[in-house]
Design an enzyme around this catalytic site. Structure first.
Site, PDB file in Angstrom:
ATOM      1  N   LYS A 146     104.104  -5.770  27.466  1.00  0.00           N
ATOM      2  CA  LYS A 146     103.000  -5.708  28.751  1.00  0.00           C
ATOM      3  C   LYS A 146     101.597  -5.514  28.569  1.00  0.00           C
ATOM      4  CE  LYS A 146     101.441  -5.570  32.749  1.00  0.00           C
ATOM      5  NZ  LYS A 146     101.220  -6.919  33.727  1.00  0.00           N
ATOM      6  N   LEU A 177      90.269 -19.507  31.168  1.00  0.00           N
ATOM      7  CA  LEU A 177      89.266 -19.905  30.170  1.00  0.00           C
ATOM      8  C   LEU A 177      88.072 -20.251  31.397  1.00  0.00           C
ATOM      9  CD1 LEU A 177      90.157 -22.387  27.328  1.00  0.00           C
ATOM     10  CD2 LEU A 177      89.348 -20.066  27.273  1.00  0.00           C
ATOM     11  N   ARG A 206     101.067 -12.085  39.319  1.00  0.00           N
ATOM     12  CA  ARG A 206      99.659 -12.300  39.748  1.00  0.00           C
ATOM     13  C   ARG A 206      99.304 -11.947  41.222  1.00  0.00           C
ATOM     14  NH1 ARG A 206      99.033 -18.011  38.095  1.00  0.00           N
ATOM     15  NH2 ARG A 206     101.342 -17.897  39.266  1.00  0.00           N
ATOM     16  N   GLU A 207      98.504 -10.800  41.313  1.00  0.00           N
ATOM     17  CA  GLU A 207      98.269 -10.768  42.947  1.00  0.00           C
ATOM     18  C   GLU A 207      97.726 -11.971  43.455  1.00  0.00           C
ATOM     19  OE1 GLU A 207      95.624  -7.424  43.535  1.00  0.00           O
ATOM     20  OE2 GLU A 207      97.031  -5.981  42.319  1.00  0.00           O
ATOM     21  N   LYS A 229      92.495  -1.075  33.074  1.00  0.00           N
ATOM     22  CA  LYS A 229      93.252   0.410  32.576  1.00  0.00           C
ATOM     23  C   LYS A 229      94.228   0.108  31.382  1.00  0.00           C
ATOM     24  CE  LYS A 229      97.100   0.431  35.782  1.00  0.00           C
ATOM     25  NZ  LYS A 229      97.984   0.224  34.776  1.00  0.00           N
ATOM     26  N   ASN A 250      98.388  -8.464  28.742  1.00  0.00           N
ATOM     27  CA  ASN A 250      96.938  -8.281  29.411  1.00  0.00           C
ATOM     28  C   ASN A 250      95.795  -8.063  28.566  1.00  0.00           C
ATOM     29  OD1 ASN A 250      98.075  -8.182  31.994  1.00  0.00           O
ATOM     30  ND2 ASN A 250      98.068  -6.195  32.396  1.00  0.00           N
ATOM     31  N   CYS A 257      94.543  -3.752  36.639  1.00  0.00           N
ATOM     32  CA  CYS A 257      95.268  -3.814  35.403  1.00  0.00           C
ATOM     33  C   CYS A 257      94.423  -4.017  34.164  1.00  0.00           C
ATOM     34  CB  CYS A 257      96.418  -5.041  35.660  1.00  0.00           C
ATOM     35  SG  CYS A 257      97.576  -4.551  36.679  1.00  0.00           S
TER      36      CYS A 257
HETATM   37  N1  LIG Z   1      98.812  -4.819  40.845  1.00  0.00           N
HETATM   38  C1  LIG Z   1      99.185  -5.643  40.111  1.00  0.00           C
HETATM   39  O1  LIG Z   1      98.730  -6.758  39.861  1.00  0.00           O
HETATM   40  C2  LIG Z   1     100.201  -5.186  38.844  1.00  0.00           C
HETATM   41  C3  LIG Z   1     100.872  -6.265  38.090  1.00  0.00           C
HETATM   42  C4  LIG Z   1     101.459  -5.878  36.958  1.00  0.00           C
HETATM   43  C5  LIG Z   1     101.938  -4.434  37.041  1.00  0.00           C
HETATM   44  N2  LIG Z   1     101.159  -3.453  37.715  1.00  0.00           N
HETATM   45  C6  LIG Z   1     101.644  -2.161  37.316  1.00  0.00           C
HETATM   46  O2  LIG Z   1     102.514  -1.638  38.517  1.00  0.00           O
HETATM   47  C7  LIG Z   1     102.345  -0.303  38.821  1.00  0.00           C
HETATM   48  C8  LIG Z   1     102.131  -0.284  40.300  1.00  0.00           C
HETATM   49  O3  LIG Z   1     100.716  -0.990  40.558  1.00  0.00           O
HETATM   50  P1  LIG Z   1     100.400  -1.318  42.285  1.00  0.00           P
HETATM   51  O4  LIG Z   1      99.220  -2.228  42.086  1.00  0.00           O
HETATM   52  O5  LIG Z   1     101.637  -1.808  43.036  1.00  0.00           O
HETATM   53  O6  LIG Z   1      99.938   0.114  42.678  1.00  0.00           O
HETATM   54  P2  LIG Z   1      99.887   0.576  44.222  1.00  0.00           P
HETATM   55  O7  LIG Z   1      98.662   1.600  44.110  1.00  0.00           O
HETATM   56  O8  LIG Z   1      99.473  -0.458  44.920  1.00  0.00           O
HETATM   57  O9  LIG Z   1     101.028   0.944  44.633  1.00  0.00           O
HETATM   58  C9  LIG Z   1     101.619   2.445  44.255  1.00  0.00           C
HETATM   59  C10 LIG Z   1     102.471   3.122  45.356  1.00  0.00           C
HETATM   60  O10 LIG Z   1     103.415   4.120  44.800  1.00  0.00           O
HETATM   61  C11 LIG Z   1     103.350   5.168  45.852  1.00  0.00           C
HETATM   62  N3  LIG Z   1     103.840   6.357  45.107  1.00  0.00           N
HETATM   63  C12 LIG Z   1     102.955   7.100  44.512  1.00  0.00           C
HETATM   64  N4  LIG Z   1     103.618   7.993  43.936  1.00  0.00           N
HETATM   65  C13 LIG Z   1     104.839   8.035  44.620  1.00  0.00           C
HETATM   66  C14 LIG Z   1     105.989   8.990  44.584  1.00  0.00           C
HETATM   67  N5  LIG Z   1     106.157   9.887  43.695  1.00  0.00           N
HETATM   68  N6  LIG Z   1     106.984   8.588  45.221  1.00  0.00           N
HETATM   69  C15 LIG Z   1     107.060   7.548  46.007  1.00  0.00           C
HETATM   70  N7  LIG Z   1     105.919   6.489  46.106  1.00  0.00           N
HETATM   71  C16 LIG Z   1     104.650   6.950  45.354  1.00  0.00           C
HETATM   72  C17 LIG Z   1     102.161   5.291  46.486  1.00  0.00           C
HETATM   73  O11 LIG Z   1     102.072   5.814  47.897  1.00  0.00           O
HETATM   74  C18 LIG Z   1     101.626   3.447  46.441  1.00  0.00           C
HETATM   75  O12 LIG Z   1     102.250   2.974  47.887  1.00  0.00           O
HETATM   76  C19 LIG Z   1     101.007   0.339  37.986  1.00  0.00           C
HETATM   77  O13 LIG Z   1     101.363   0.923  36.760  1.00  0.00           O
HETATM   78  C20 LIG Z   1     100.477  -1.122  37.542  1.00  0.00           C
HETATM   79  O14 LIG Z   1      99.652  -1.149  36.192  1.00  0.00           O
HETATM   80  C21 LIG Z   1     100.435  -4.004  38.605  1.00  0.00           C
END
Ligand SMILES: NC(=O)c1ccc[n+]([C@@H]2O[C@H](COP(=O)([O-])OP(=O)(O)OC[C@H]3O[C@@H](n4cnc5c(N)ncnc54)[C@H](O)[C@@H]3O)[C@@H](O)[C@H]2O)c1
Length: 454
Positions: A228, A274, A160-161, A287, A232, A284
């Site tokens: 996953k 809740l 969780r962020e 999408k 969600n 998340c």
């Molecule tokens: N943010 C959340 O809370 C969370 C939680 C669980 C799962 N996820 C999943 O994790 C994944 C990443 O989410 P996020 O929020 O960290 O995304 P984000 O956009 O914060 O980070 C993605 C990073 O990947 C880099 N990137 C893109 N293409 C690249 C490449 N070809 N080579 C190297 N780097 C590259 C981007 O520059 C960016 O820094 C997503 O699929 C998301 O659904 C996110």
């Protein structure tokens, strides 16, 4: 172990920093040079509690680069943690994943065994797809077929962020999908210190007393991927459920907070997620529920519960505007303050933020909005330049001469405000608590016309 993490966003950076904290040697690769520069200088590109401290603590075992050749060869585990945003039709946009897989396949060392791990949230079947991209790229760059040099595993992320590092060090579970026993053994070894909770916790994030051994769910690839999405979708549905009940509560004169408490104490239900209010946002839930529905459609399978959760959430944002319309009658020319831009507290993430949506709806109806966030202002200026002019530097500006103020993000900063001071600044003291987090009786006593989404 030598680990490479591709993508240093919210997930990749947390993964890299946490694994380095456990003692692994981690190289993080990102194509965004400005991010890599910041990280090399020891600064975090995202607001996440404890990130800066952990970056400093683990700095000896952490390298940041834009060059795959510095991270992939020789790594036992390569995580892919790039973004998978929604396309307009609800399907995830997989071009970042495909580009990352291609680069990993090009650079993966032919000599060692590498586990390439999908940490991004990806549609069911993506592990097979990534495997085929890796093989083609490997063949092109090495001039021979891949033969047991690597395997693809799925290791979805549940952080969780706002509490991302805590969640990485003390997770409820770790899910690993793999059809390769050697790959599974590598993942077990990588996470052993978390699974057995044998690492020395950072001083600023001590291990909570109740945390024991962490369960590992090791399963097939498709099940890991579906876990996953299902998790969600379930959480999003739980929030939408209490919001649907909340709207009925408002009509029948019940207190939705009491209702939530009354049902949440049932151990089969549980109190978390809740919390009534303006509903969910973030990168998340929207999408991933869309992706689950489109995946199901490919199999001619309907998911009416997930569709309903999305629809209730969409309506919940309109409820805020409707409440103000009922109260103020005319929105044109009214000044409305919005407290909170991040989609939730303790992060600066603005993706699918309810505040941004609500602000745009108010503007479309002729209101003048003033926006505030204790942390996300800078990111907001970059990502929403057309609304940047509406950003207030101080809370006084939000309340000054306002016809209404909406609390959208439950930052502690707002809970601790001297609410008695601000009511006097308003033209009409309408306060819409979009998170049901303030005490109604106290707000009435202070002179507010206190409203909620229920
Ligand atoms: N943010 C959340 O809370 C969370 C939680 C669980 C799962 N996820 C999943 O994790 C994944 C990443 O989410 P996020 O929020 O960290 O995304 P984000 O956009 O914060 O980070 C993605 C990073 O990947 C880099 N990137 C893109 N293409 C690249 C490449 N070809 N080579 C190297 N780097 C590259 C981007 O520059 C960016 O820094 C997503 O699929 C998301 O659904 C996110």
């Amino acid at each position: 172990m030598r680990v490479c993490v591709v993508g240093t966003g919210y997930v990749g950076l947390t993964t890299g920093v946490s694994l380095a904290c456990l003692g692994h040697d981690v190289t993080c690769v990102d194509l965004d040079e400005s991010k890599v520069e910041m990280l090399r200088a020891g600064r975090s590109p995202i607001y996440e509690p404890h990130m800066a401290a952990l970056l400093a603590e683990a700095s000896e075992r952490l390298t940041f680069t834009t060059d795959y050749a510095e991270g992939v060869p020789g790594a036992e585990v390569v995580f892919i943690a790039v973004q998978t945003p929604s396309l307009p039709d609800g399907n995830p946009d997989l071009r970042y994943l495909s580009a990352a897989a291609e680069s990993v396949g090009t650079h993966v060392d032919g000599g060692d065994f590498t586990v390439v791990v999908n940490k991004s949230t990806v549609p069911i079947g993506s592990s097979n797809w990534v495997d085929s991209i890796l093989r083609e790229a490997f063949e092109r760059s090495h001039g021979r077929r891949a033969d047991g040099e690597f395997t693809v595993a799925s290791n979805p992320e549940f952080l969780r962020e706002g509490v991302a590092i805590f969640d990485s060090l003390y997770p409820d579970r770790i899910v690993v999908g793999s059809d390769n026993p050697r790959g599974l053994e590598v993942m077990n070894r990588l996470y052993r210190a978390v699974l057995n909770q044998t690492f020395t916790p950072p001083t600023f994030l001590p291990r909570p007393g109740e945390v024991g051994a962490v369960p590992m769910v090791s399963t097939d690839l498709a099940s890991a991927e579906l876990i996953k999405y299902a998790a969600n979708a379930f959480l999003a549905t739980k929030i939408s459920f209490i919001n649907e009940v909340g709207r009925l509560a408002g009509k029948v004169g019940a207190d939705v907070r009491q209702v939530a408490r009354g049902i949440g104490l049932d151990a089969r239900i549980g109190p978390r997620f809740l919390e009534p209010g303006v509903g969910w946002g973030g990168s998340c839930f929207g999408k991933d529920t869309a992706a689950l529905i489109t995946t199901a459609e490919e199999y001619h399978h309907d998911m009416p519960i997930v569709r309903a959760a999305r629809e209730v959430n969409r309506q919940q944002r309109l409820v805020v505007v409707d409440r103000l319309l009922e109260e103020l009658r005319i929105l044109k020319g009214r000044k409305v303050g919005v407290l909170g831009l991040a989609f939730k507290p303790d992060t600066d993430d603005l993706r699918d933020s309810p505040s941004v949506d609500i602000a745009r709806q108010l503007i479309a109806r002729g209101a003048r909005v003033t926006l505030h966030d204790p942390v996300a202002g800078e990111r907001f200026r970059r990502e929403q330049p057309d609304l940047a002019g509406q950003l207030a530097d101080t809370i006084d500006e939000v309340f000054d001469d306002a016809d209404a103020v909406i609390l959208v993000t439950k930052w502690d900063h707002y809970l601790d405000l001297d609410w008695g001071k601000f009511v006097g600044l308003m033209r009409t003291p309408v306060l819409l608590d979009g998170r049901h987090c303030l005490e109604a009786a106290r707000m009435h006593r202070l002179g507010y016309r206190y409203l909620t989404t229920a």
